[in-house]
Design a protein around this motif. Structure first.
Motif, PDB file in Angstrom:
ATOM      1  N   GLU A  25       0.847  -1.421  -0.293  1.00  0.00           N
ATOM      2  CA  GLU A  25       0.166  -0.057  -0.081  1.00  0.00           C
ATOM      3  C   GLU A  25       0.789   1.299   0.147  1.00  0.00           C
ATOM      4  OE1 GLU A  25      -3.322   2.128   3.021  1.00  0.00           O
ATOM      5  OE2 GLU A  25      -2.765  -0.010   3.160  1.00  0.00           O
ATOM      6  N   LEU A  26       2.453   1.369   0.655  1.00  0.00           N
ATOM      7  CA  LEU A  26       2.745   2.354   0.891  1.00  0.00           C
ATOM      8  C   LEU A  26       3.610   2.445  -0.720  1.00  0.00           C
ATOM      9  CD1 LEU A  26       5.619   2.658   4.171  1.00  0.00           C
ATOM     10  CD2 LEU A  26       6.012   3.194   0.953  1.00  0.00           C
ATOM     11  N   MET A  27       3.919   1.790  -1.075  1.00  0.00           N
ATOM     12  CA  MET A  27       5.276   1.868  -2.436  1.00  0.00           C
ATOM     13  C   MET A  27       3.349   2.706  -3.118  1.00  0.00           C
ATOM     14  SD  MET A  27       7.378  -1.224  -2.607  1.00  0.00           S
ATOM     15  CE  MET A  27       6.544  -2.720  -1.493  1.00  0.00           C
ATOM     16  N   LYS A  28       2.582   1.867  -3.638  1.00  0.00           N
ATOM     17  CA  LYS A  28       1.228   2.424  -4.322  1.00  0.00           C
ATOM     18  C   LYS A  28       1.423   3.683  -4.298  1.00  0.00           C
ATOM     19  CE  LYS A  28      -3.692   1.526  -5.929  1.00  0.00           C
ATOM     20  NZ  LYS A  28      -3.719   1.608  -6.077  1.00  0.00           N
ATOM     21  N   THR A  29       1.241   4.020  -2.788  1.00  0.00           N
ATOM     22  CA  THR A  29       0.869   5.377  -2.877  1.00  0.00           C
ATOM     23  C   THR A  29       1.539   6.603  -3.351  1.00  0.00           C
ATOM     24  OG1 THR A  29      -0.376   5.186  -0.199  1.00  0.00           O
ATOM     25  CG2 THR A  29       0.970   7.021  -1.592  1.00  0.00           C
ATOM     26  N   LEU A  30       3.024   6.312  -3.160  1.00  0.00           N
ATOM     27  CA  LEU A  30       4.376   6.602  -3.871  1.00  0.00           C
ATOM     28  C   LEU A  30       4.039   6.377  -5.497  1.00  0.00           C
ATOM     29  CD1 LEU A  30       6.995   5.132  -2.061  1.00  0.00           C
ATOM     30  CD2 LEU A  30       6.715   7.033  -1.325  1.00  0.00           C
ATOM     31  N   VAL A  31       3.936   5.280  -5.691  1.00  0.00           N
ATOM     32  CA  VAL A  31       3.629   5.109  -7.297  1.00  0.00           C
ATOM     33  C   VAL A  31       3.007   6.455  -8.257  1.00  0.00           C
ATOM     34  CG1 VAL A  31       3.359   3.898  -9.231  1.00  0.00           C
ATOM     35  CG2 VAL A  31       4.492   3.232  -7.390  1.00  0.00           C
ATOM     36  N   ASP A  32       1.393   6.199  -7.017  1.00  0.00           N
ATOM     37  CA  ASP A  32       0.424   6.485  -7.917  1.00  0.00           C
ATOM     38  C   ASP A  32       0.762   8.304  -8.073  1.00  0.00           C
ATOM     39  OD1 ASP A  32      -1.278   4.310  -7.798  1.00  0.00           O
ATOM     40  OD2 ASP A  32      -2.313   4.738  -6.743  1.00  0.00           O
ATOM     41  N   PHE A  33       1.491   9.069  -6.342  1.00  0.00           N
ATOM     42  CA  PHE A  33       1.072  10.267  -6.391  1.00  0.00           C
ATOM     43  C   PHE A  33       1.831  10.895  -7.522  1.00  0.00           C
ATOM     44  CE2 PHE A  33       2.507  14.191  -3.648  1.00  0.00           C
ATOM     45  CZ  PHE A  33       1.723  14.717  -3.711  1.00  0.00           C
ATOM     46  N   TYR A  34       3.348  10.239  -7.088  1.00  0.00           N
ATOM     47  CA  TYR A  34       4.231  10.751  -8.009  1.00  0.00           C
ATOM     48  C   TYR A  34       4.667  10.049  -9.263  1.00  0.00           C
ATOM     49  CZ  TYR A  34       5.841  12.668  -3.606  1.00  0.00           C
ATOM     50  OH  TYR A  34       6.578  13.140  -2.184  1.00  0.00           O
ATOM     51  N   GLY A  35       3.576   9.454 -10.010  1.00  0.00           N
ATOM     52  CA  GLY A  35       3.831   8.647 -11.650  1.00  0.00           C
ATOM     53  C   GLY A  35       5.118   7.968 -11.106  1.00  0.00           C
ATOM     54  N   PHE A  36       6.055   7.074  -9.958  1.00  0.00           N
ATOM     55  CA  PHE A  36       7.143   6.574 -10.830  1.00  0.00           C
ATOM     56  C   PHE A  36       6.495   4.912 -11.389  1.00  0.00           C
ATOM     57  CE2 PHE A  36       8.581   8.096  -6.603  1.00  0.00           C
ATOM     58  CZ  PHE A  36       9.497   9.324  -6.847  1.00  0.00           C
ATOM     59  N   ASP A  37       7.021   4.386 -12.557  1.00  0.00           N
ATOM     60  CA  ASP A  37       6.746   3.580 -13.412  1.00  0.00           C
ATOM     61  C   ASP A  37       7.630   2.771 -12.605  1.00  0.00           C
ATOM     62  OD1 ASP A  37       6.762   1.974 -14.821  1.00  0.00           O
ATOM     63  OD2 ASP A  37       7.497   2.172 -17.370  1.00  0.00           O
ATOM     64  N   PRO A  38       7.276   1.137 -12.103  1.00  0.00           N
ATOM     65  CA  PRO A  38       7.390   0.472 -10.901  1.00  0.00           C
ATOM     66  C   PRO A  38       8.182  -0.583 -11.940  1.00  0.00           C
ATOM     67  CG  PRO A  38       5.263   0.167 -11.184  1.00  0.00           C
ATOM     68  CD  PRO A  38       5.588   1.388 -11.690  1.00  0.00           C
ATOM     69  N   ASN A  39       8.721  -0.952 -13.066  1.00  0.00           N
ATOM     70  CA  ASN A  39       8.994  -1.474 -14.028  1.00  0.00           C
ATOM     71  C   ASN A  39      10.329  -1.151 -14.778  1.00  0.00           C
ATOM     72  OD1 ASN A  39       6.624  -3.676 -14.729  1.00  0.00           O
ATOM     73  ND2 ASN A  39       5.964  -1.854 -16.368  1.00  0.00           N
ATOM     74  N   THR A  40      10.714   0.558 -13.912  1.00  0.00           N
ATOM     75  CA  THR A  40      11.741   1.229 -14.208  1.00  0.00           C
ATOM     76  C   THR A  40      12.276   1.450 -12.944  1.00  0.00           C
ATOM     77  OG1 THR A  40      11.496   3.429 -15.136  1.00  0.00           O
ATOM     78  CG2 THR A  40      11.437   1.683 -17.136  1.00  0.00           C
ATOM     79  N   PHE A  41      12.129   1.793 -11.885  1.00  0.00           N
ATOM     80  CA  PHE A  41      12.341   2.493 -10.851  1.00  0.00           C
ATOM     81  C   PHE A  41      11.809   1.082  -9.801  1.00  0.00           C
ATOM     82  CE2 PHE A  41      11.804   5.644  -7.420  1.00  0.00           C
ATOM     83  CZ  PHE A  41      13.275   5.785  -7.113  1.00  0.00           C
ATOM     84  N   LYS A  42      12.302   0.696  -9.455  1.00  0.00           N
ATOM     85  CA  LYS A  42      11.938  -0.817  -9.033  1.00  0.00           C
ATOM     86  C   LYS A  42      11.947  -0.631  -7.337  1.00  0.00           C
ATOM     87  CE  LYS A  42      12.657  -3.581 -11.992  1.00  0.00           C
ATOM     88  NZ  LYS A  42      11.481  -4.243 -12.097  1.00  0.00           N
ATOM     89  N   ILE A  43      10.925   0.599  -6.933  1.00  0.00           N
ATOM     90  CA  ILE A  43      10.426   0.487  -5.343  1.00  0.00           C
ATOM     91  C   ILE A  43      10.257  -0.441  -4.422  1.00  0.00           C
ATOM     92  CG2 ILE A  43      10.346   3.080  -5.542  1.00  0.00           C
ATOM     93  CD1 ILE A  43       7.516   2.657  -5.651  1.00  0.00           C
ATOM     94  N   ASP A  44       9.763  -1.523  -5.612  1.00  0.00           N
ATOM     95  CA  ASP A  44       9.231  -2.785  -4.527  1.00  0.00           C
ATOM     96  C   ASP A  44       9.728  -3.141  -3.964  1.00  0.00           C
ATOM     97  OD1 ASP A  44      10.017  -3.224  -7.663  1.00  0.00           O
ATOM     98  OD2 ASP A  44       8.157  -4.787  -8.093  1.00  0.00           O
TER      99      ASP A  44
END
Length: 260
Positions: A25-44
Motif C-alpha cells: 500500500e505504501l509503495m502504491k501510494t508513492l507510485v500513484d502520487f509521483y508517477g513512478f513507473d515500477p518497471n523502471t524504478f524498482k521501489i518494490d
C-alpha cells in the motif's frame, strides 16, 4: 535464529537493522502520487528503511539491486550494516489530507527525478531565483493580487496543475537571458531542481538556507541585492492589514450609528 529482517529480534545492540520495504500500500501510494513507473524504478524491491514498514518509517532509502539482494539474503543478520542506499523519501506529518505520507528528499533527487512523471512544476528562472530568496511565495490569486507580479500565467498554471503536497520545481532555462542570469546557462534544469511544498495558495521551499544560497550563487544571483527586495508574502500580509485598518473606522461608525 531469525534476525529482525526475518521477523525476529535484532542481534546488534546500538545499530538498528535495515529492512527492505514490503508494504504494498505504501509503495502504491508513492507510485500513484509521483508517477513512478515500477518497471523502471524498482521501489518494490529496492526500497529500504531502518524500521519495519508497518511502523511508518521516518525515512526511506533506495539501494542498488545488489545491496537489496544482500539484505534479503542476510535474514540472520550476520552482517552489521551501518548505512545503505540514498535517502529518497521522508515521512511528512504536516497535512493528513495529502494522499502521500512521504515527501521527496532533496539529496535523493538524482535518483527520483529521472523517474518522476507527476508533481513536476516548471517556472521562469527569475521566479525560481525569487523563490530561493524568499522561500515561500503566493501563486493562486485574482488579477489584483501581488502574486501576479511574481509568477507569470504559465507558471501559475503549472503550479495549479500539480496536486497539493510535495513537488519538484525546475527553472525554465530558456528564460535565463530574460532573467539576466547568464551564469545559469552552465547548469541544466535538472541540476537546479528543488523540492518544494505546494499548498492551496503558496509554494514553499524545502531545502536548507545554505543550500538555497549555493543555488543562488550557482545561477549568478547577487545576494547582496536580492535580499533588499521585499518578500511577496510580507507585501501581501501588509496589504491585507492595511485593508483591515481601512475597514475598521467604517465598522466603528456603523456601530455608533446603530447605538444612537
Amino acid at each position: 535464529k531469525k534476525g529482525a529482517r526475518a521477523g525476529g529480534r535484532s542481534r546488534w545492540n546500538g545499530v538498528d537493522p535495515i529492512y527492505l520495504v514490503k508494504n504494498a500500500e505504501l509503495m502504491k501510494t508513492l507510485v500513484d502520487f509521483y508517477g513512478f513507473d515500477p518497471n523502471t524504478f524498482k521501489i518494490d524491491v529496492q526500497l529500504a528503511a531502518r524500521t519495519p514498514d508497518d511502523q511508518r518509517p521516518k525515512r526511506l532509502y533506495f539501494c542498488s539491486k545488489g545491496v537489496a539482494e544482500l539484505l534479503k539474503a542476510d535474514a540472520e543478520e550476520k552482517l552489521k550494516i551501518v548505512c545503505a542506499g540514498v535517502k529518497c523519501f521522508e515521512r511528512q506529518d504536516k497535512d493528513a489530507d495529502i494522499p502521500c505520507q512521504y515527501r521527496l528528499a532533496q539529496e535523493g533527487l538524482q535518483v527520483t527525478l529521472p523517474n518522476l512523471t507527476k508533481q513536476k512544476v516548471v517556472i521562469k528562472l527569475s521566479e525560481y531565483a525569487a523563490l530561493l530568496e524568499h522561500r515561500a511565495m503566493p501563486f493562486r490569486s485574482d488579477e489584483t493580487d501581488t502574486a501576479t507580479r511574481v509568477f507569470c500565467p504559465q507558471s501559475i498554471a503549472s503550479l495549479i496543475a500539480a496536486n497539493q503536497g510535495c513537488c519538484v520545481v525546475l527553472p525554465d532555462m530558456a528564460t535565463a537571458e530574460e532573467a539576466n542570469l547568464p551564469a545559469a546557462s552552465a547548469s541544466t534544469a535538472e541540476d537546479l531542481a528543488i523540492v518544494c511544498w505546494l499548498g492551496k495558495a503558496t509554494v514553499s521551499l524545502m531545502v536548507s538556507k545554505p543550500d538555497a544560497a549555493l543555488l543562488m550563487d550557482r545561477i549568478g544571483v547577487d545576494r547582496s541585492k536580492a535580499y533588499a527586495k521585499p518578500n511577496p508574502m510580507q507585501v501581501k500580509r501588509d496589504e491585507e492589514t492595511a485593508a483591515q485598518a481601512e475597514d475598521a473606522p467604517a465598522a466603528d461608525a456603523t456601530k455608533d450609528a446603530d447605538a444612537k
